[in-house]
Design an enzyme around this catalytic site. Structure first.
Site, PDB file in Angstrom:
ATOM      1  N   GLU A 162       0.799  -1.229   0.000  1.00  0.00           N
ATOM      2  CA  GLU A 162       0.000   0.000   0.000  1.00  0.00           C
ATOM      3  C   GLU A 162       0.837   1.288   0.000  1.00  0.00           C
ATOM      4  OE1 GLU A 162      -0.581  -2.555   1.979  1.00  0.00           O
ATOM      5  OE2 GLU A 162      -2.588  -3.269   1.506  1.00  0.00           O
ATOM      6  N   ASP A 205      29.586  21.870 -23.222  1.00  0.00           N
ATOM      7  CA  ASP A 205      30.275  22.872 -24.027  1.00  0.00           C
ATOM      8  C   ASP A 205      31.392  23.442 -23.161  1.00  0.00           C
ATOM      9  OD1 ASP A 205      28.870  24.381 -22.272  1.00  0.00           O
ATOM     10  OD2 ASP A 205      28.062  25.769 -23.736  1.00  0.00           O
ATOM     11  N   ASP A 252      24.772  26.463 -22.611  1.00  0.00           N
ATOM     12  CA  ASP A 252      24.268  27.744 -22.121  1.00  0.00           C
ATOM     13  C   ASP A 252      23.753  28.657 -23.224  1.00  0.00           C
ATOM     14  OD1 ASP A 252      26.650  28.224 -23.287  1.00  0.00           O
ATOM     15  OD2 ASP A 252      27.604  29.198 -21.578  1.00  0.00           O
ATOM     16  N   ASP A 271       4.736  -0.855   9.779  1.00  0.00           N
ATOM     17  CA  ASP A 271       5.743  -0.882   8.711  1.00  0.00           C
ATOM     18  C   ASP A 271       5.892   0.438   7.977  1.00  0.00           C
ATOM     19  OD1 ASP A 271       6.998  -3.247   8.740  1.00  0.00           O
ATOM     20  OD2 ASP A 271       6.108  -4.066   6.908  1.00  0.00           O
TER      21      ASP A 271
HETATM   22  P1  ATP Z   1      30.987  26.762 -26.429  1.00  0.00           P
HETATM   23  O1  ATP Z   1      30.154  26.069 -27.476  1.00  0.00           O
HETATM   24  O2  ATP Z   1      31.927  25.843 -25.765  1.00  0.00           O
HETATM   25  O3  ATP Z   1      30.218  27.617 -25.477  1.00  0.00           O
HETATM   26  P2  ATP Z   1      31.753  29.054 -27.929  1.00  0.00           P
HETATM   27  O4  ATP Z   1      31.150  30.082 -27.079  1.00  0.00           O
HETATM   28  O5  ATP Z   1      33.097  29.341 -28.516  1.00  0.00           O
HETATM   29  O6  ATP Z   1      31.968  27.693 -27.219  1.00  0.00           O
HETATM   30  P3  ATP Z   1      29.899  29.621 -30.023  1.00  0.00           P
HETATM   31  O7  ATP Z   1      29.141  30.589 -29.223  1.00  0.00           O
HETATM   32  O8  ATP Z   1      29.226  28.705 -30.970  1.00  0.00           O
HETATM   33  O9  ATP Z   1      30.735  28.677 -29.082  1.00  0.00           O
HETATM   34  O10 ATP Z   1      30.985  30.451 -30.823  1.00  0.00           O
HETATM   35  C1  ATP Z   1      31.726  29.870 -31.868  1.00  0.00           C
HETATM   36  C2  ATP Z   1      32.873  30.768 -32.251  1.00  0.00           C
HETATM   37  O11 ATP Z   1      32.374  31.990 -32.753  1.00  0.00           O
HETATM   38  C3  ATP Z   1      33.758  31.163 -31.080  1.00  0.00           C
HETATM   39  O12 ATP Z   1      34.750  30.227 -30.814  1.00  0.00           O
HETATM   40  C4  ATP Z   1      34.347  32.474 -31.562  1.00  0.00           C
HETATM   41  O13 ATP Z   1      35.455  32.233 -32.395  1.00  0.00           O
HETATM   42  C5  ATP Z   1      33.225  33.063 -32.378  1.00  0.00           C
HETATM   43  N1  ATP Z   1      32.475  34.029 -31.560  1.00  0.00           N
HETATM   44  C6  ATP Z   1      31.886  33.830 -30.374  1.00  0.00           C
HETATM   45  N2  ATP Z   1      31.281  34.918 -29.925  1.00  0.00           N
HETATM   46  C7  ATP Z   1      31.464  35.874 -30.858  1.00  0.00           C
HETATM   47  C8  ATP Z   1      31.061  37.237 -30.996  1.00  0.00           C
HETATM   48  N3  ATP Z   1      30.326  37.829 -30.089  1.00  0.00           N
HETATM   49  N4  ATP Z   1      31.446  37.869 -32.092  1.00  0.00           N
HETATM   50  C9  ATP Z   1      32.158  37.267 -33.033  1.00  0.00           C
HETATM   51  N5  ATP Z   1      32.566  36.015 -32.973  1.00  0.00           N
HETATM   52  C10 ATP Z   1      32.234  35.295 -31.909  1.00  0.00           C
END
Ligand code: ATP
Length: 927
Positions: A287, A329, A640, A738
């Site tokens: 139960e 990531d 994220d 129990d």
């Molecule tokens: P993770 O996936 O581990 O979070 P990450 O943040 O590098 O890594 P993405 O956000 O996909 O992954 O970014 C991929 C790539 O794009 C980065 O490694 C960087 O070279 C480039 N990048 C990230 N942010 C910017 C930005 N604000 N402006 C221009 N290029 C960017």
């Protein structure tokens, strides 16, 4: 105020109509409007009334069976027994109703732990405010990954694409613009310049003016419908329901056989046979199963919440317990997402940047002194820094009266470039180069561009992943001269990129292009080509301090961790090595491009070795997760960003960071680490495993007592022995004594070695052969033997010398208890079962370990529960009115001393078995 609808107005009119300004509301005005319109929150959805929930708790199949049993006993001429059975159903049902109610409330309270913020302009300043404090007239800034917090009219946008699936069910993103929408035949939701609460920004950025908040939003209006969606039952709940059903059928089957046998073979009168069968049915149905499941899950979720892990659904906990692979990531998850530019490569020279954090305190110095013309290098550096500051959507806020430190808003990569600009002495470049357009960042392109006006000319600045930017460049800026980008120079840049990356730094490239007149419309393919390369910025994002220990914990728990990142392979590898994730000399690094070329079989084969997935786009992440699942793994994904959302959804468990994560990632996830502490995932997995453990402990415990309960019945049915526990006495054990220890077992803390066990592939089975053998075949049989032995010893006269010559022994000498002796024998047997169950409760605290290892006092609730159990049985036997009602009779003190011994005996017998099995396991004789 204008009488026209908000979507039909031009930009300037929007502000007038909502009595606000491009600089946003003032704080005072916002407070006044908040007072007037109320908080920007949805009202709680109407709950089904409590009485309906209670009714459900007392009418599930097992309860219905008990209702039926009560009716049968009533027909069988035992109205008081019927009342007791019904009372028990009601008490049990009320108990489980209270649990569910409490659990539901604690989950909704947990939601409050998660802060939701919106970026707005107030008094002309960019601010983050709690979403609830938004008021009509507030000017919102939104970027990729943000959830739209209220209904708003777009007044400025760059590449804005919105996912409106939450409102329309349509998953294709919709473009939005700032232009007035004048067509007459469109619904509000279709207006291209309105964005709605509950939807999210897939790409691009925008500014928008809030016009509706809270329940007045489109989302508020349909909230009741959306919130009514019921959660599908989890695997564990399904297993439990199946189990209850099977047991109910078994119980009914045995009951029917007994009824038949008792009437035909033994020749019991129908009424008695019916009661006998009813007793057996009641003995077999566990139960307390449902309340214990709920309480076990609720306690686990509560414990995690205290540590900063928010589990959206209870059922998530059980899947957590099965996790065998964690895909994570990098930026913001393994690292702190606090970027500081450390090195630059500009005009073929390396520069070192000093200072950490957002504060622009530090210097940019050439690494080696070289006798070049300093003024020219200075110009190159200035061009590079300018590009970094302009191709940027972040804000850096200097210390103020409220905040003594430098703070930031927006993407940390971009914040780092703003700080760098200030360190390099740049001031008000945005004023000199006003922005006229933006091609927003997206994870597929891995770059972004902005277009600015200066001295009557238009110039585009591009920032992004080095290889991706470099392939669009045809020239390079050296000594303030634009020169051709030779293959040798390209090679030099790539080598520099790799050397920075090997030091775990994230590298970004910057470039620019003077635009010819008439380049509009600004399309990516037209703008991002024939660029002039300006240089590389390498930024440090230190690993989170807790990550290395967590990796160790994952390894000993047999859980594999795989990095799937958008970042560059060498950066990821270097970081992975630093935190102890990678041990092989040359781990395989697979890029998104390579993954596209790979067959499914090739991809599956890569998991045999250490592997890093780099430069992954969202669909790549999804594919890796699916491939792991195809191998039978239970996959948790931590992410994220917007680019992680598909993988978070596909995963068995999606995990998001509470603070650094984007709104959409948090929404898609099943678990949110509110404190952003990566190591807490190990704790969550530990709790998940503990849920299974605890349910098994509970089931082992309650199944065991079924054997001594059932055996007398079967013996009576088969051999027509006069002695058996009555139905009432069985209920006393099952639902009285129990219940408390069983619930307490559901609250056991995770066992100390829980994170050193291997995950079970394909999930765990709750009730398997080993559980049944241990509980029914061993513990239950031991209990029954103990009780029968005691009965025989006392009634056989063996206890005479021990008891002395009193009325009881006199009675005993007269042989097996007949009429008058039955209550005494029942007391002895029932007391025996209860004390054996006390020993069993301690034995069940661990499947393999001992009390000393767990700590006797580590589950104080169990100690309390056992005390209640003891007191209950003493009261039922020793208090004459109660005893009479239950068909029991008081026992002499000496016999109590004897009964108490059953607890250590049972515990000791089980401990000996565990020791023998440990030895056999060590010798490799059993697994
Ligand atoms: P993770 O996936 O581990 O979070 P990450 O943040 O590098 O890594 P993405 O956000 O996909 O992954 O970014 C991929 C790539 O794009 C980065 O490694 C960087 O070279 C480039 N990048 C990230 N942010 C910017 C930005 N604000 N402006 C221009 N290029 C960017």
């Amino acid at each position: 105020m204008s009488s026209q609808p908000i979507y039909a107005l031009r930009r300037a009119e929007v502000f007038d109509s909502l009595e606000t300004a491009p600089e946003g509301l003032t704080q005072t005005e916002a407070a006044a409007r908040l007072e007037l319109y109320g908080r920007n929150a949805l009202a709680e959805p109407p709950q089904p009334p409590a009485w309906k929930k209670w009714l459900r708790a007392v009418s599930h199949p097992a309860a219905l069976l008990l209702w039926g049993m009560g009716a049968l006993t009533l027909l069988g001429g035992k109205p008081s027994l019927a009342v007791v059975i019904w009372g028990v159903v009601l008490i049990n049902g009320t108990f489980s109703f209270a649990r569910e109610y409490w659990a539901g409330r604690s989950i909704s309270r947990l939601k409050d732990l998660l802060p939701q913020h919106a970026r707005v302009l107030r008094d002309g300043q960019d601010r983050m405010i709690p979403t609830e404090e938004l008021a009509p007239g507030d000017v919102l800034s939104l970027a990729e990954g943000d959830r739209v917090p209220a209904d708003a009219r777009v007044v400025e946008e760059f590449g804005l694409r919105i996912n409106q699936a939450a409102l329309t069910g349509e998953s294709l993103p919709v473009h939005k613009s700032a232009e007035a929408s004048l067509r007459a035949d469109l619904a509000e939701i279709e207006r291209s310049n309105l964005i709605f609460a509950g939807t999210s920004v897939l790409n691009g950025t925008c500014r928008a003016v809030v016009f509706n908040t809270g329940m007045l939003t489109e989302f508020g209006r349909i909230a009741n419908l959306t919130q009514a969606v019921r959660e599908a039952p989890s695997g564990l709940q399904q297993e439990m329901t199946r189990l209850s059903r099977v047991l109910t059928i078994i119980a009914l089957g045995i009951g029917a056989i007994v009824l038949l046998a008792a009437q035909t073979d033994v020749g019991l009168p129908f009424q008695e046979a019916l009661l006998l069968a009813a007793g057996i049915v009641i003995a077999v149905i566990p139960e307390g199963l449902h309340p214990t499941l709920t309480i076990t899950l609720a306690v686990g979720a509560q414990r995690l919440a205290q540590h900063g892990v928010w589990v959206k659904r209870f059922s998530t906990l059980e899947t957590l317990g099965n996790t065998s692979v964690v895909c994570t990531d990098k930026s913001g998850t393994l690292t702190q997402n606090q970027m500081t530019v450390r090195k630059l490569w500009v005009a073929r020279r390396v520069f070192t940047v000093s200072g950490v954090g957002y504060a622009p305190e530090g210097k940019i110095r050439p690494e080696k002194f070289e006798p070049t013309q300093p003024s020219d290098t200075h110009a190159d550096l200035q061009s590079f820094l300018t590009a970094g500051v302009l191709c940027n959507n972040a804000r850096l806020c200097s210390p103020s009266a409220n905040e003594t430190r430098w703070t930031s808003l927006g993407d940390q990569t971009e914040v780092a470039l703003l700080t760098l600009g200030l360190k390099g002495g740049l001031v008000d470049v945005q004023g000199v180069y006003p922005r006229i357009h933006e091609l927003p960042f997206d994870a597929q392109r891995k770059r972004m561009s902005t277009i600015h006006r200066c001295d009557g000319q238009e110039v585009a600045f591009v920032k992004g992943a080095p290889k991706e930017v470099l392939q669009l460049c045809s020239h390079i800026l050296i000594n303030n001269q634009v020169a051709a980008l030779t293959p040798a120079l390209r090679e030099e840049i790539l080598q520099k990129n790799d050397s920075f990356s090997r030091q775990s730094m994230r590298v970004l490239a910057l470039a620019r292009r003077m635009l010819p007149v008439g380049e509009r419309p600004y399309l990516t393919e037209k703008i991002e080509r024939e660029l002039v390369f300006l240089g590389l910025a390498a930024m440090m994002d230190p690993p989170r301090p807790e990550v290395a220990a967590a990796m160790e914990a994952f390894r000993s728990a047999g859980i594999r961790v795989i990095i799937i990142t958008g970042d560059y392979g060498l950066t990821a590898e270097s970081l992975a090595r630093r935190v102890g994730m990678i041990h092989e000399e040359t781990p395989r690094i697979i890029t998104g491009v390579e993954l596209d070329e790979m067959s499914e079989a090739d991809l599956q084969a890569t998991f045999a070795h250490e592997v890093i997935f780099a430069r992954m786009a969202p669909d790549h992440k999804l594919r890796v997760v699916a491939a792991l699942q195809a191998q039978g793994e239970t996959v948790a994904v931590i992410g994220d960003g917007v680019n992680d959302v598909p993988a978070l959804r596909k995963a068995d468990i999606g995990v998001a960071m509470g603070q650094t994560g984007t709104d959409v990632a948090r929404e898609a996830a099943d678990v949110v680490l509110t404190g952003d502490n990566f190591a807490l995932l190990t704790q969550a997995i530990q709790e998940g495993r503990a849920v299974y453990d605890n349910l098994r402990k509970f089931i082992t415990y309650i199944f065991a007592s079924n054997v001594p309960e059932l055996l007398p019945f079967l013996l009576t049915a088969v051999f027509h022995l006069p002695f058996a526990l009555t139905v009432l006495q069985i209920l006393v054990i099952d639902l009285g004594t129990d219940l408390f220890p069983a619930l307490a077992l559901g609250m056991e803390k995770p066992e100390p070695d829980i994170l050193t066990r291997q995950p079970r592939k394909g999930g765990m089975t709750l009730i398997d052969r080993s559980l049944l053998i241990r509980s029914i075949g061993w513990l239950g049989v031991c209990e029954a033997l103990l009780c029968y032995f005691g009965l025989g010893w006392v009634f056989g006269g063996g206890a005479n010398s021990f008891l002395g010559d009193n009325i009881f022994t006199h009675f005993i000498r007269s042989g097996l208890p007949a009429e008058g002796g039955a209550p005494l024998a029942a007391s002895l047997f029932l007391g025996g079962v209860v004390f054996a169950q006390i020993g069993n409760a301690f034995a069940c605290r661990s499947e393999r370990g001992h009390l000393r290892w767990l700590g006797l006092f580590s589950n104080p609730i169990l100690l309390g529960a056992v005390a209640i159990e003891g007191l209950l049985i003493v009261a039922m036997i020793q208090l004459p009115p109660l005893a009479r009602e239950l068909g029991l009779a008081p026992l002499p003190l000496a016999l109590w001393g004897w009964l108490i011994l059953y607890a250590p005996i049972l515990y000791g017998v089980e401990r000996t078995r565990k020791n023998i099995f440990r030895w056999l396991r060590q010798k490799g004789i059993v697994k």
